[in-house]
Design a protein around this motif. Structure first.
Motif, mmCIF file in Angstrom:
data_model
loop_
_atom_site.group_PDB
_atom_site.id
_atom_site.type_symbol
_atom_site.label_atom_id
_atom_site.label_comp_id
_atom_site.label_asym_id
_atom_site.label_seq_id
_atom_site.Cartn_x
_atom_site.Cartn_y
_atom_site.Cartn_z
ATOM 1 N N ALA A 31 0.834 -1.217 0.000
ATOM 2 C CA ALA A 31 0.000 0.000 0.000
ATOM 3 C C ALA A 31 0.862 1.258 0.000
ATOM 4 O O ALA A 31 0.376 2.340 -0.340
ATOM 5 N N GLY A 32 2.133 1.121 0.392
ATOM 6 C CA GLY A 32 3.051 2.252 0.324
ATOM 7 C C GLY A 32 3.531 2.809 1.650
ATOM 8 O O GLY A 32 4.198 3.846 1.689
ATOM 9 N N TYR A 33 3.218 2.128 2.758
ATOM 10 C CA TYR A 33 3.611 2.634 4.076
ATOM 11 C C TYR A 33 5.108 2.455 4.318
ATOM 12 O O TYR A 33 5.720 1.482 3.876
ATOM 13 N N ASP A 34 5.680 3.415 5.056
ATOM 14 C CA ASP A 34 7.088 3.344 5.435
ATOM 15 C C ASP A 34 7.298 2.412 6.627
ATOM 16 O O ASP A 34 8.376 1.835 6.779
ATOM 17 N N GLY A 35 6.297 2.323 7.478
ATOM 18 C CA GLY A 35 6.467 1.550 8.689
ATOM 19 C C GLY A 35 5.140 1.168 9.317
ATOM 20 O O GLY A 35 4.062 1.448 8.771
ATOM 21 N N VAL A 36 5.255 0.510 10.462
ATOM 22 C CA VAL A 36 4.063 0.057 11.186
ATOM 23 C C VAL A 36 4.213 0.379 12.664
ATOM 24 O O VAL A 36 5.320 0.501 13.194
ATOM 25 N N GLU A 37 3.062 0.504 13.306
ATOM 26 C CA GLU A 37 2.991 0.611 14.753
ATOM 27 C C GLU A 37 2.230 -0.622 15.224
ATOM 28 O O GLU A 37 1.087 -0.852 14.814
ATOM 29 N N PHE A 38 2.878 -1.414 16.047
ATOM 30 C CA PHE A 38 2.306 -2.689 16.442
ATOM 31 C C PHE A 38 1.259 -2.545 17.542
ATOM 32 O O PHE A 38 1.310 -1.636 18.366
ATOM 33 N N ILE A 44 4.908 -14.032 17.192
ATOM 34 C CA ILE A 44 6.097 -14.168 16.352
ATOM 35 C C ILE A 44 7.322 -13.696 17.150
ATOM 36 O O ILE A 44 7.314 -12.582 17.678
ATOM 37 N N PRO A 45 8.368 -14.509 17.255
ATOM 38 C CA PRO A 45 9.570 -14.089 17.987
ATOM 39 C C PRO A 45 10.186 -12.830 17.376
ATOM 40 O O PRO A 45 10.044 -12.569 16.172
ATOM 41 N N ALA A 46 10.881 -12.075 18.204
ATOM 42 C CA ALA A 46 11.400 -10.775 17.774
ATOM 43 C C ALA A 46 12.343 -10.881 16.577
ATOM 44 O O ALA A 46 12.265 -10.083 15.639
ATOM 45 N N LEU A 53 10.271 -7.699 8.664
ATOM 46 C CA LEU A 53 10.296 -6.255 8.425
ATOM 47 C C LEU A 53 11.421 -5.875 7.463
ATOM 48 O O LEU A 53 11.229 -5.090 6.532
ATOM 49 N N ASP A 54 12.588 -6.442 7.684
ATOM 50 C CA ASP A 54 13.730 -6.132 6.822
ATOM 51 C C ASP A 54 13.474 -6.569 5.387
ATOM 52 O O ASP A 54 13.804 -5.849 4.436
ATOM 53 N N ARG A 55 12.907 -7.757 5.245
ATOM 54 C CA ARG A 55 12.636 -8.284 3.906
ATOM 55 C C ARG A 55 11.665 -7.378 3.148
ATOM 56 O O ARG A 55 11.796 -7.160 1.943
ATOM 57 N N LEU A 56 10.692 -6.833 3.876
ATOM 58 C CA LEU A 56 9.674 -5.980 3.257
ATOM 59 C C LEU A 56 10.094 -4.509 3.206
ATOM 60 O O LEU A 56 9.375 -3.693 2.624
ATOM 61 N N TYR A 80 12.213 -6.931 23.071
ATOM 62 C CA TYR A 80 11.534 -7.194 21.797
ATOM 63 C C TYR A 80 11.597 -5.965 20.906
ATOM 64 O O TYR A 80 11.947 -6.044 19.718
ATOM 65 N N ASN A 81 11.293 -4.820 21.472
ATOM 66 C CA ASN A 81 11.240 -3.598 20.675
ATOM 67 C C ASN A 81 12.624 -3.119 20.254
ATOM 68 O O ASN A 81 12.778 -2.533 19.186
ATOM 69 N N GLN A 82 13.634 -3.385 21.065
ATOM 70 C CA GLN A 82 14.996 -3.088 20.629
ATOM 71 C C GLN A 82 15.365 -3.946 19.421
ATOM 72 O O GLN A 82 15.961 -3.457 18.461
ATOM 73 N N THR A 83 14.982 -5.215 19.472
ATOM 74 C CA THR A 83 15.320 -6.135 18.383
ATOM 75 C C THR A 83 14.650 -5.728 17.081
ATOM 76 O O THR A 83 15.274 -5.763 16.011
ATOM 77 N N ILE A 84 13.384 -5.315 17.146
ATOM 78 C CA ILE A 84 12.673 -4.975 15.905
ATOM 79 C C ILE A 84 12.918 -3.529 15.481
ATOM 80 O O ILE A 84 12.502 -3.119 14.398
ATOM 81 N N GLY A 85 13.597 -2.759 16.331
ATOM 82 C CA GLY A 85 14.016 -1.412 15.937
ATOM 83 C C GLY A 85 13.030 -0.297 16.226
ATOM 84 O O GLY A 85 13.062 0.750 15.563
ATOM 85 N N SER A 86 12.179 -0.473 17.223
ATOM 86 C CA SER A 86 11.170 0.540 17.551
ATOM 87 C C SER A 86 11.791 1.805 18.134
ATOM 88 O O SER A 86 12.788 1.747 18.851
#
Length: 250
Positions: A31-38, A44-46, A53-56, A80-86
């Motif tokens: 759809a064109g989004y730069d990111g997501v807010e969970f 799903i493990p971090a 996220l990286d792949r997309l 978790y949030n450090q791992t996913i880059g929040s």
């Protein structure tokens, strides 16, 4: 003036692609989004979530985390949030029907904020309607939260729909909270009477003014959210994003 990135609050798509979170994220990226807010991670493990996220080429802007999780599992939430880059950990809701409730929340913030800050993230509070009214004090609850905490402890994700619902003008509230407002939820309203949610650009909110203020204030992110939709969710999120992009180009 910073480049303003646009994230989707994934609560918007809670009823879509259940059981295939990666597919949901793929469609958000398409759809064109730069990111997501969970608003949950679908177990799903971090490391796996970060790989998706990286792949997309999607960024985790932040996560809405229930207060119980922040109190009982703060270390896990931070890791978790450090791992996913929040960048942000957000309190999505807190019921405050008495001064005691407000003071309890302030105490929680002061307890958990130092750890979140030390981990390189900001703690935000996301408002609904009730924080703009106060039956037991002399000022809106949101202002009390701001005055009782420092910028190192608590900042704000001001929801434009609920701000309007409370009879306040979004841009004025953004100005009032200044650097303490780090991002906003973009959510349009059909009319002040019915207060139904609608796709961005089809309602009454001054989205152009809101985005101009966000850019002038050097926000890094704005967040699209729509709790209730009358059209297909994926059509809705693209329509809203396309409108935001059209305003950002002007």
């Amino acid at each position: 003036m910073t480049h303003l990135k646009v994230a989707l609050q994934l609560f918007t798509l809670r009823d879509y692609d259940k059981g295939d979170f990666a597919e949901k994220l793929k469609k958000v990226r398409e759809a064109g989004y730069d990111g997501v807010e969970f608003a949950g991670y679908d177990d799903i493990p971090a490391e796996e979530m970060k790989a998706i996220l990286d792949r997309l080429q999607l960024t985790s802007m932040g996560s809405h985390i229930r207060i119980e999780e922040l109190l009982n599992n703060l270390d896990e939430v931070i890791a978790y949030n450090q791992t996913i880059g929040s960048s942000y950990i957000v309190i999505p809701y807190y019921e405050m029907t008495s001064e005691e409730h407000v003071q309890t929340l302030i105490g929680i913030v002061k307890e958990i904020a130092p750890k979140i800050k030390a981990a390189g993230m900001d703690l935000l509070y996301h408002n609904h309607y009730h924080e703009f009214i106060n039956d037991f004090g002399d000022k809106p609850i949101l202002e009390t939260l701001k005055e009782a905490t420092t910028e190192d402890e608590l900042n704000f994700e001001i929801d434009m729909f609920w701000t309007t619902h409370a009879g306040r003008k979004p841009v004025e509230v953004m100005e009032q909270f200044g650097s303490r407002c780090k991002t906003v939820h973009l959510k349009d309203m059909v009319s002040r009477e019915g207060k139904e949610m609608t796709e961005l650009g089809t309602g009454i909110l001054d989205l152009s003014g809101i985005l101009a203020k966000a850019q002038a204030s050097n926000y890094k992110w704005v967040v699209v959210e729509q709790d209730r939709m009358t059209i297909d969710g994926y059509v809705s999120i693209k329509q809203s994003l396309d409108h935001v992009r059209s305003l950002l180009l002007n």
